[in-house]
Design an enzyme around this catalytic site. Structure first.
Site, PDB file in Angstrom:
ATOM      1  N   GLY A   1      56.221  36.564  40.230  1.00  0.00           N
ATOM      2  CA  GLY A   1      56.759  35.219  40.368  1.00  0.00           C
ATOM      3  C   GLY A   1      56.787  34.504  39.025  1.00  0.00           C
ATOM      4  N   CYS A   2      57.615  33.474  38.947  1.00  0.00           N
ATOM      5  CA  CYS A   2      57.776  32.756  37.680  1.00  0.00           C
ATOM      6  C   CYS A   2      56.497  32.016  37.299  1.00  0.00           C
ATOM      7  CB  CYS A   2      58.965  31.796  37.771  1.00  0.00           C
ATOM      8  SG  CYS A   2      58.972  30.745  39.229  1.00  0.00           S
ATOM      9  N   TYR A   3      55.919  31.284  38.258  1.00  0.00           N
ATOM     10  CA  TYR A   3      54.657  30.607  37.962  1.00  0.00           C
ATOM     11  C   TYR A   3      53.573  31.623  37.622  1.00  0.00           C
ATOM     12  CZ  TYR A   3      56.191  26.079  39.933  1.00  0.00           C
ATOM     13  OH  TYR A   3      56.819  24.880  40.192  1.00  0.00           O
TER      14      TYR A   3
END
Lengths: 335, 335, 335, 335
Positions: free
Chosen positions: C133-135
């Protein structure tokens, strides 16, 4: 004692703005609101509620039905329709511009067109008002006086209009997503295809006696509020006379202001009920007239309140804000 | 082996974009850049540096002086001036539009006007190129073919243009602060007062033989990049013929594309060297022509690279990006 | 000869970015894309298409089913899943964080977690990759080295993350409309409720041997792209040693850069595959570590391409852009 | 009869907001304003003008001098300083945080710190008020009750704050240009270097008896107005008790509201004098407290008016707006 007012469709941007302005109004009190989760209408309840005035901030097609039922159930009340349903003079023109049959054809021609400064005499005591479109207001306020006095060529009228995104409503459309609209800008319905062309030409015919055909290109700005329209005209007099005619036309009005100097900008008018107009020379034989207003206020909810004030015989400025003349130092862009 | 290229003024938005594009160029190599802390020039050094080509991304007034010195010191090099100093045909017109005396009047008339698609034959082998203004490019690309073929009335030309804020440069002006520009929109230099009017009319005269006077209103958009211009014209043929003439004019070009359907939007062209054009009917006797481009690319740095390619005899598209035809699913607005 | 690559879900922001990056890739060619009108999937066709690699840019739940069918039909191909379906180590943790049963439980534990810099040795030759995921990428890149070396207290980890709106996908949600998001800012899923907490803690356990519980607050920025995360930690060494450890950990990597001086900003990394990290002192006993990346590039599509490169044995940087070290004058915010 | 009020520095964002709010105030009348073209002060005139109250919306360093002269010339008037000059308890702390000598050291300790809800008893009848900083207000309102009651660990306090760009003032700084700030986001003065740390710790010591050292990271948002702060704390009680303590502390106040459910967002508070606070669980042993306010209103001009009201013995809410409790359908983000 304050008048009770009902707002149908209070969850859209326009309806919400009506409620916001009514909360500050010294003589009106919001008796009820109806709204909708996006796409699911739940308006019916309000039809049983007694009020002195009703605002219809609903989609066209639906609004006419409600207007009809309210006229019947509450004939003494003031009904102000903010949709396009009652703006056109015939069922044929409604069919042409809206692509559907009118839901309440018996009301066609019964509503006063609520462009306050142009229809003030008919709005006093009106019981059914059709609030003009936002673009239409921005075009008609400068154009009516110029055409009426024969100062511009009626065969050569171009309006290039730019609107903030609340003008498109609180609608789940992909092109209205932040990631699509931010840093973008586009024209739509170019030339002569936008619905407001119909009501603009109808009002021009009615108020100036001229049958005109307008070239009109609306654009979608990556801002929330405000319309700036550039009208390109071919004047028969010089720019000073054009400006003078507009100044005379709006002298003493509370909300329409013809300014000298730089063209008005959105930040001059946003969150006010003002429309500011300026006039500039173009190439020889050409002039450009700018008008700026807040599409949710003078272009919708504010003008609707102004119409309520006129219909009820209240002071025209009740509950409405003007930023004109600007205070020393300017109204400022940061708000 | 790659050619050495120097960039004067590489700290402004335009100069920075020149450098950014050169970094991807297969045949050019950035030999040096000069720049300035805001308001403090430190360009001198570059004049001693040998290179095959020089870009002048400096303020007008200064650029002409540098062009003059480079022509003398490096007569075989290619000098591409992105300022307005060499765009006008006479010292009188320069004085009129720029309000000052020209710094290198002997260069007037010596530079090829670098509107690539209109001056391609003169750009091959050119040693001094005057890169057109961003607004001028957006107006001239659609207008030259229409005027040259006599398809529109030369007495009735209106351009309503909207530009992103990089067009105003990296300048410490209060109206360019985020808190002033965000959520605002305004017109400036309306009618016939913007400098680009001069170069537009000069290029139209040169390429079409028509002396015209343009009504031109630029606007400042709250976006970083992109120009969308609406041209309002009075055609002598129908819209299909107008569109056909433009399609023929740009058939086979890499970067100018006449599209059917909806008007082009900024996100179609931003970060590309494309200009997209569309044609639409207005009121009877009227038409509207839209053109969209990125003011920093086709409107400045990209066209400058394209001019370098033409002047050096390299493939015209070297180092430049087109998003036309769009891939299935669209180029997307999120980038 | 280039490898054929298929992209499922090429109409969302992530899938579109995968296609955009593949178009520049020297060794990959987009063989097919599938997409969906918003809310209506039409992906099936692609399952019959032969390719050397497949990207799944589809909603979780759906992606696992496709991964399963592709593993079976094309066991030699590389499948890179950009959804959350294969990021968690057990069906129980998937149920907890995604609130549904896993669609392909036999694949749990079979995918390599595609945080390139942390799993490089396992990604070489991998046939099933779960893109982080980006986070998670923005938290894990700085945190893994610090925790692995025991330099920060594992009981005291806070991440305050801010993401551009493409992180929420091309979804018709009212809170993602321009008029809702512009000029607004908000936190959501605060504390320990966002799904990425699960994959962050799982990867930390796997790579550092530490079981930690993270306090994590994501925020939605009114920008399109970019994540800036502030990690608040309690170091056991001084700030210089923290910074030094991170520099050693990423020395020689193409895309992860530990910088001195001011914290990295979104414009440093947007449209690149970079992650920039900085370390700063807080109150005594406290430090703050910033990481910045583009959520659509290093946080999604770029890292997916990087994973493709590693899995195929290609140069890791193929088709990817770094803006580090910055050119003189800066990369500039205007692009 | 209304009180005469003078505003020094009425051309900055804060001073302009003071004037905007005073125009709606039922008991105050703007007697004069002074301002400056950017960078050129022209304030002197106002010192001769008689008024019952003065607002100093001037740069620090200058404000203290004016405060001193006004105290002497108009000892009975109320002087409200919106700069940082009178917020710190000693000349030493002023030198440390502002890097210069204090211009009016005899006033140190003489002003009441105008955090209305925390100093209400001392503000009644005050003649010299030091209005708190915007970040300080957003941190202190939630933190004072929690620290005073010993509910959180004073050794572990982290504040991650995000502010709209008006917080940086109407200043010609390149990083505040639209083209630099739009689509960007960044942290600055990280850790423990921002000036507001000094006044936060001083007020915490004064009101809670605790000497604390805060880790504080401010960020610049691409919006005009609003601050959202996340406070990361280690509570000694559960989240419900934390929330309960804050509710009790602000029960009955007009402008500070502790809400259940989702964290407050900027659009909840912008253009109001409200501060909204929420409390959420983090990892075990951690909690996060959000506070949202408008940096120009509760963070500056609104709180200054509230201080005027308290000092004059007027109703505390005169001239100020609250959006709490929200009307049915929400206050809406479009305004």
């Amino acid at each position: 004692m304050s008048a009770r007012v009902g707002v149908f469709g209070a969850t859209g941007y326009t309806g919400r703005e009506v409620v916001r302005l009514l909360r500050r109004h010294p003589r009106a009190r919001v008796a009820f609101t109806t709204g909708s989760a996006t796409g699911h209408l739940a308006h019916e309840a309000g039809l049983d509620e007694a009020a002195e005035a009703y605002f219809l901030a609903m989609p066209h097609g639906i609004a006419a039905t409600y207007a009809s039922r309210l006229r019947e159930a509450r004939p003494d009340s003031v009904v102000i329709d903010l949709s396009g349903d009652l703006r056109l003079p015939t069922v044929e023109s409604y069919r042409r511009w809206y692509g559907q049959e009118h839901k309440a054809p018996h009301l066609i021609g019964k509503a006063v067109f609520g462009l306050c400064e142009a229809y003030r005499e008919r709005l006093a005591g009106a019981r059914l008002v059709s609030n003009p479109g936002c673009y239409a207001t921005s075009v008609l306020l400068p154009l009516i006086p110029l055409l009426r006095e024969g100062l511009v060529d009626p065969a050569d009228l171009v309006a290039d209009a730019k609107s903030g995104a609340t003008g498109a409503g609180r609608t789940l459309r992909e092109d209205l997503l932040f990631c699509e609209l931010a840093e973008d800008f586009s024209a739509y319905s170019p030339g002569r295809t936008h619905r407001h062309v119909g009501e603009i030409e109808a009002a021009l015919a009615d108020r100036t006696g001229r049958t005109v055909e307008l070239t009109f290109c609306p654009h979608l700005l990556p801002v929330k509020r405000g319309i700036l329209t550039a009208l390109y005209v071919k004047p028969k007099v010089d720019v000073a006379e054009l400006r003078g005619a507009l100044k005379r036309a709006y002298d003493g009005t509370a909300f329409v202001h013809v300014v000298d100097g730089a063209p008005p900008r959105l930040s001059d008018v946003v969150e006010t009920n003002d429309c500011r107009i300026s006039v500039h020379a173009g190439a020889p034989g050409h002039a450009v007239v700018f008008s700026a207003l807040d599409n949710l206020v003078k272009g919708a909810a504010g003008q609707a309140i102004q119409n309520l004030n006129l219909a009820m015989g209240w002071p025209e400025t009740d509950g409405l804000v003007s930023a004109f003349p600007p205070p020393p130092g300017g109204t400022g862009a940061a708000s």
